[in-house]
Write an enzyme that holds these catalytic residues in place. Structure first.
Site, PDB file in Angstrom:
ATOM      1  N   HIS A 171       6.180  -4.269  14.403  1.00 43.10           N
ATOM      2  CA  HIS A 171       5.953  -5.644  14.886  1.00 43.10           C
ATOM      3  C   HIS A 171       4.614  -5.656  15.616  1.00 43.10           C
ATOM      4  O   HIS A 171       4.331  -4.743  16.411  1.00 43.10           O
ATOM      5  CB  HIS A 171       7.109  -5.998  15.833  1.00 43.10           C
ATOM      6  CG  HIS A 171       7.046  -7.362  16.430  1.00 43.10           C
ATOM      7  ND1 HIS A 171       6.483  -8.435  15.808  1.00 43.10           N
ATOM      8  CD2 HIS A 171       7.512  -7.835  17.627  1.00 43.10           C
ATOM      9  CE1 HIS A 171       6.605  -9.504  16.578  1.00 43.10           C
ATOM     10  NE2 HIS A 171       7.212  -9.164  17.696  1.00 43.10           N
ATOM     11  N   HIS A 178       5.176 -14.052  28.957  1.00 40.36           N
ATOM     12  CA  HIS A 178       4.602 -15.243  28.302  1.00 40.36           C
ATOM     13  C   HIS A 178       5.420 -16.513  28.591  1.00 40.36           C
ATOM     14  O   HIS A 178       5.777 -17.280  27.712  1.00 40.36           O
ATOM     15  CB  HIS A 178       4.313 -15.040  26.815  1.00 40.36           C
ATOM     16  CG  HIS A 178       5.477 -14.711  25.908  1.00 40.36           C
ATOM     17  ND1 HIS A 178       6.680 -15.374  25.925  1.00 40.36           N
ATOM     18  CD2 HIS A 178       5.586 -13.789  24.915  1.00 40.36           C
ATOM     19  CE1 HIS A 178       7.474 -14.884  24.991  1.00 40.36           C
ATOM     20  NE2 HIS A 178       6.840 -13.918  24.379  1.00 40.36           N
ATOM     21  N   GLU A 232       3.376  -8.074  17.741  1.00 35.64           N
ATOM     22  CA  GLU A 232       3.162  -8.876  18.950  1.00 35.64           C
ATOM     23  C   GLU A 232       2.527  -7.982  20.027  1.00 35.64           C
ATOM     24  O   GLU A 232       2.721  -6.754  20.041  1.00 35.64           O
ATOM     25  CB  GLU A 232       4.468  -9.510  19.443  1.00 35.64           C
ATOM     26  CG  GLU A 232       4.195 -10.592  20.480  1.00 35.64           C
ATOM     27  CD  GLU A 232       5.370 -11.533  20.748  1.00 35.64           C
ATOM     28  OE1 GLU A 232       6.440 -11.385  20.130  1.00 35.64           O
ATOM     29  OE2 GLU A 232       5.188 -12.436  21.596  1.00 35.64           O
ATOM     30  N   HIS A 256      11.207 -11.548  14.693  1.00 32.43           N
ATOM     31  CA  HIS A 256      11.052 -12.984  14.872  1.00 32.43           C
ATOM     32  C   HIS A 256       9.657 -13.472  14.552  1.00 32.43           C
ATOM     33  O   HIS A 256       9.337 -14.640  14.783  1.00 32.43           O
ATOM     34  CB  HIS A 256      11.424 -13.352  16.319  1.00 32.43           C
ATOM     35  CG  HIS A 256      10.455 -12.834  17.355  1.00 32.43           C
ATOM     36  ND1 HIS A 256       9.741 -13.696  18.153  1.00 32.43           N
ATOM     37  CD2 HIS A 256      10.045 -11.604  17.702  1.00 32.43           C
ATOM     38  CE1 HIS A 256       8.964 -13.006  18.964  1.00 32.43           C
ATOM     39  NE2 HIS A 256       9.126 -11.740  18.714  1.00 32.43           N
TER      40      HIS A 256
END
Ligand code: FEO
Length: 408
Positions: free
Chosen positions: A78, A24, A80, A145
């Protein structure tokens, strides 16, 4: 890839992405891994999944240990994309499994999948799950994060599954820090830790410090840290914890990064006398041209040095676009405890150096003024001024660095 045993009945079943070079927008010259783990206890439990491209690989690893239909629990630390996008494939093989996830994780998961038929249990810090002989404890880590983030600790084995925390983008045929004896070295690993921290975790230094203190207060002994990317910390897990604490406190080298771009080499030709001035004051210096360097590599160099000089020509009365892009990116990372100055060439009215200082002020950096601007092309006298500018900046960096020597 064969499943790798972390400890009796706990296996890495992840995937190695040797080829990824743009994560990314973050340059990953060493590639990366997507780590997930299978606990072969009475209730078989999967910790995290992998990026969708690697679904087949993780499923094959799981099959080498068990029938995926036997998975009873799936912990989603997480959400993501690189960790959750193969969850659908896993759940189609183990439709009766229960997902353990934070409240924010559950909300986010519904944006990726139709979760209406899945068993989902929302968990909070301190809650536990017994898988038979092992006890998993959940630890919410919001904004480490992402808002959904959590870690999972296995009490009996003292393993912390830390999702992105303590990770590194490094593809390797080895899984553990004590195996880095051939292709990669500890120096590579240390560099990958700083790179990852600078580009992903820099804004969250205070949260990291508090979270590590919370883990210590809970009295959790940690024998192994198993992140979702890169090498597993098996031999000295405390080493990376200490490194994170130092980075969170703004650890930096007594050095300067000169980060610049140039149109017709005028700003570029200022960098050499500036660098010489810095070196002659006994301060190490690295020169980075933005158009020749991936953004994330420039950010890492910025973070490694106590001082940064930004070189920018003026284009249409403002900063050169690549420099503006770099500083915008750095501002988003909320850097602290760094001193900055600026220099550059101009042809008509100037403006770029002033612009750079305004950006430093927005970021709250320590500022070294005045900057230096050169009309068109540096003359021998201008080069002497650049040299003195470098010397003066290095002296300020040395002075500023003293503030942190006792702390870090
Ligand atoms: Fe590796 Fe935040 O994803």
């Amino acid at each position: 890839m064969k499943a790798a045993e972390l400890i009796k009945d706990i296996y890495w079943v992840g995937a190695i992405d040797w080829a990824v070079r743009d994560f990314h927008g973050y340059a990953t010259p060493r590639g990366t891994t997507y780590n997930n783990y299978l606990i072969m206890d009475d209730d078989i439990t999967l910790i995290d999944t992998v990026k969708y491209d690697f679904s087949d690989i993780t499923i094959k690893s799981i099959r080498s240990l068990t029938d995926p239909a036997k998975i009873k629990n799936v912990v989603v630390n997480h959400i993501e994309n690189d960790h959750v996008t193969s969850l659908g494939d896993i759940m189609s093989l183990a439709p009766n499994a229960t997902i353990y996830i934070t409240d924010k994780g559950k909300k986010g998961l519904s944006r990726f999948f139709d979760i209406s038929k899945w068993n989902i249990k929302v968990v909070k810090t301190g809650e536990t799950l017994s898988t038979g002989k092992k006890t998993l404890m959940f630890l919410e880590t919001p904004m480490l994060h992402w808002p959904d983030s959590m870690m999972t600790y296995v009490k009996e084995d003292k393993i912390l599954f830390s999702q992105d925390g303590f990770g590194q983008h490094i593809a390797s045929s080895t899984r553990f820090d004590d195996e880095l004896i051939t292709c990669e070295s500890m120096a590579d690993l240390d560099d990958a830790v700083v790179d990852y921290y600078a580009n992903i975790l820099m804004p969250f230094g205070p949260i990291i410090k508090n979270k590590i203190a919370e883990i210590q207060k809970l009295g959790l002994e940690i024998d192994m840290i198993a992140p979702d990317h890169g090498i597993i910390w098996r031999s000295h897990p405390q080493r990376v914890v200490h490194e994170y604490l130092a980075l969170a406190q703004g650890k930096a080298n007594l050095s300067v990064s000169i980060i610049y771009d140039t149109m017709w080499h005028s700003t570029e030709s200022m960098t050499l006398p500036i660098m010489q001035g810095i070196k002659d004051e006994g301060v190490d210096c690295k020169v980075i041209k933005l158009r020749a360097t991936p953004m994330s590599a420039a950010i890492k160099e910025f973070w490694k040095s106590r001082g940064c000089l930004i070189g920018t020509p003026t284009l249409n009365n403002i900063m050169y676009p690549t420099v503006a892009e770099f500083l915008t990116h750095v501002r988003g990372l909320r850097p602290k405890n760094r001193i900055a100055g600026a220099f550059g060439s101009y042809g008509w009215g100037g403006g770029a150096v002033k612009d750079a200082y305004e950006e430093f002020k927005r970021m709250g950096l320590e500022i070294f003024e005045p900057g230096i601007q050169i009309l068109y092309k540096p003359s021998p006298e201008d080069e002497e001024k650049c040299y003195e500018f470098g010397q003066a900046f290095a002296r300020s960096v040395k002075e500023y660095h003293k503030k942190f020597e006792e702390v870090v």
